[in-house]
Motif scaffolding. Structure first.
Motif, PDB file in Angstrom:
ATOM      1  N   ARG A  11      39.180  21.898  60.661  1.00 51.84           N
ATOM      2  CA  ARG A  11      38.479  22.697  59.445  1.00 51.84           C
ATOM      3  C   ARG A  11      38.052  21.979  58.337  1.00 51.84           C
ATOM      4  O   ARG A  11      37.351  22.285  57.793  1.00 51.84           O
ATOM      5  N   GLY A  12      39.042  20.800  58.070  1.00 49.89           N
ATOM      6  CA  GLY A  12      38.671  20.002  56.862  1.00 49.89           C
ATOM      7  C   GLY A  12      38.815  20.682  55.557  1.00 49.89           C
ATOM      8  O   GLY A  12      38.141  20.374  54.615  1.00 49.89           O
ATOM      9  N   SER A  13      39.585  21.659  55.259  1.00 53.68           N
ATOM     10  CA  SER A  13      39.503  22.474  54.093  1.00 53.68           C
ATOM     11  C   SER A  13      40.174  21.574  53.068  1.00 53.68           C
ATOM     12  O   SER A  13      39.938  21.559  51.826  1.00 53.68           O
ATOM     13  N   ASN A  14      41.168  20.622  53.484  1.00 46.74           N
ATOM     14  CA  ASN A  14      41.932  19.604  52.504  1.00 46.74           C
ATOM     15  C   ASN A  14      40.834  18.657  51.924  1.00 46.74           C
ATOM     16  O   ASN A  14      40.766  18.108  50.743  1.00 46.74           O
ATOM     17  N   ALA A  87      43.685  14.269  56.773  1.00 47.15           N
ATOM     18  CA  ALA A  87      43.669  15.531  56.347  1.00 47.15           C
ATOM     19  C   ALA A  87      43.515  16.302  57.354  1.00 47.15           C
ATOM     20  O   ALA A  87      42.228  16.681  57.783  1.00 47.15           O
ATOM     21  N   GLY A  88      44.799  16.725  58.018  1.00 45.40           N
ATOM     22  CA  GLY A  88      44.552  17.627  59.236  1.00 45.40           C
ATOM     23  C   GLY A  88      44.178  16.650  60.372  1.00 45.40           C
ATOM     24  O   GLY A  88      43.474  17.061  61.349  1.00 45.40           O
ATOM     25  N   ILE A 108      49.191  14.440  54.774  1.00 43.15           N
ATOM     26  CA  ILE A 108      49.726  15.607  54.190  1.00 43.15           C
ATOM     27  C   ILE A 108      50.333  16.552  55.101  1.00 43.15           C
ATOM     28  O   ILE A 108      49.711  16.682  56.327  1.00 43.15           O
ATOM     29  N   PRO A 110      52.455  20.010  56.284  1.00 39.81           N
ATOM     30  CA  PRO A 110      52.803  21.441  55.778  1.00 39.81           C
ATOM     31  C   PRO A 110      54.116  21.686  56.033  1.00 39.81           C
ATOM     32  O   PRO A 110      54.399  22.671  56.500  1.00 39.81           O
ATOM     33  N   LEU A 171      48.828  26.536  52.366  1.00 44.43           N
ATOM     34  CA  LEU A 171      47.320  25.741  52.224  1.00 44.43           C
ATOM     35  C   LEU A 171      46.902  25.766  50.800  1.00 44.43           C
ATOM     36  O   LEU A 171      46.396  24.643  50.349  1.00 44.43           O
ATOM     37  N   GLU A 174      48.385  22.957  49.076  1.00 43.79           N
ATOM     38  CA  GLU A 174      48.098  21.592  49.601  1.00 43.79           C
ATOM     39  C   GLU A 174      46.811  21.190  48.794  1.00 43.79           C
ATOM     40  O   GLU A 174      46.546  20.075  48.581  1.00 43.79           O
TER      41      GLU A 174
HETATM   42  C1  GRF Z   1      46.724  21.393  57.062  1.00 46.39           C
HETATM   43  O1  GRF Z   1      47.773  22.304  56.902  1.00 46.39           O
HETATM   44  C2  GRF Z   1      47.403  19.872  56.564  1.00 46.39           C
HETATM   45  O2  GRF Z   1      48.824  19.932  56.162  1.00 46.39           O
HETATM   46  C3  GRF Z   1      47.916  19.719  58.214  1.00 46.39           C
HETATM   47  O3  GRF Z   1      46.817  20.258  58.670  1.00 46.39           O
HETATM   48  C4  GRF Z   1      46.237  21.334  58.309  1.00 46.39           C
HETATM   49  C5  GRF Z   1      44.646  20.784  58.180  1.00 46.39           C
HETATM   50  O4  GRF Z   1      43.923  21.725  57.357  1.00 46.39           O
HETATM   51  N1  GRF Z   1      48.134  18.470  58.339  1.00 46.39           N
HETATM   52  P1  GRF Z   1      42.426  21.536  56.856  1.00 46.39           P
HETATM   53  O5  GRF Z   1      41.841  20.698  58.105  1.00 46.39           O
HETATM   54  O6  GRF Z   1      42.737  20.398  55.959  1.00 46.39           O
HETATM   55  O7  GRF Z   1      41.819  22.687  56.547  1.00 46.39           O
END
Ligand code: GRF
Length: 203
Positions: A11-14, A87-88, A108, A110, A171, A174
């Motif tokens: 998804r790439g939200s980070n 990032a994920g 990162i 969680p 999240l 994060e």
């Molecule tokens: C996050 O919870 C991160 O900690 C873990 O995977 C998830 C990735 O989420 N490593 P996003 O793709 O950044 O939304």
């Protein structure tokens, strides 16, 4: 201007949070590419929409982990990054890959490491009955989810939390600590001393 490459699988939200903060704070750093190992990663569209170069290195195209990591490194090196941000990114990296980017590779996770390395951290936190949970930004070492800790955020676990409600609050944290940690690393505000991350005296 320092150069950052972000690796994603979903998804790439980070990644999105980092793009937003980098733009808002006018970082002396540029996110030069976003690389995914998954063709369907929604984060690729987000990055493209933000005008960032995207790349796909599909792990299914390689016979083993070593060859995938070599292709990934080749792709990363085209962008000559100062920092590589996971990032994920849902692939275990080989020790050779990790060694090549030692000190320049951060992740990162969680949970409040060293608790709950690996998958399903929120479910395991609830099942274990911990009262606090959270997220950890760390340098990547060959030991999965065990590198020197750069930053952590703590979230209180509520009695009625589900995996999803807890994940949502973690999240949100994060998205705060990861951009901040990347900023501090890129500005040289942090130093590794005896395997621990400390704030540099000169900055
Ligand atoms: C996050 O919870 C991160 O900690 C873990 O995977 C998830 C990735 O989420 N490593 P996003 O793709 O950044 O939304």
């Amino acid at each position: 201007m320092k150069r950052i490459v972000i690796l994603i699988s979903g998804r790439g939200s980070n990644m999105q949070a980092m793009l937003n903060v980098a733009a808002d704070q006018q970082w002396p750093a540029k996110i030069v590419a976003v690389i995914s190992n998954q063709p369907t990663a929604a984060g690729l569209d987000v990055a493209r929409a933000a005008g960032i170069a995207t790349e796909l290195v599909n792990h299914r195209d390689y016979p083993d982990r070593g060859q995938f990591d070599q292709a990934l490194a080749h792709c990363i090196d085209k962008y000559a990054p100062d920092l590589i941000v996971l990032a994920g990114f849902m692939r275990i990296l080989t020790p050779e890959f990790v060694a090549k980017y030692a000190g320049r590779l951060i992740n990162i996770h969680p949970s409040l490491l060293p608790s709950f390395p690996g998958l399903h951290t929120h479910r395991r936190a609830i099942e274990t009955g911990v009262k606090v949970h959270g997220a950890t930004v760390h340098f990547v070492t060959a030991d999965l989810d065990h590198g020197p800790i750069i930053a952590q955020a703590v979230v209180t676990v509520r009695d009625d939390d589900t995996e999803d409600t807890l994940a949502e609050r973690v999240l949100a944290e994060e998205h705060i600590i990861y951009p901040q940690a990347v900023h501090d690393v890129i500005l040289g505000k942090l130093t590794l001393v005896d395997g621990r991350v400390v704030r540099s005296l000169s900055t």
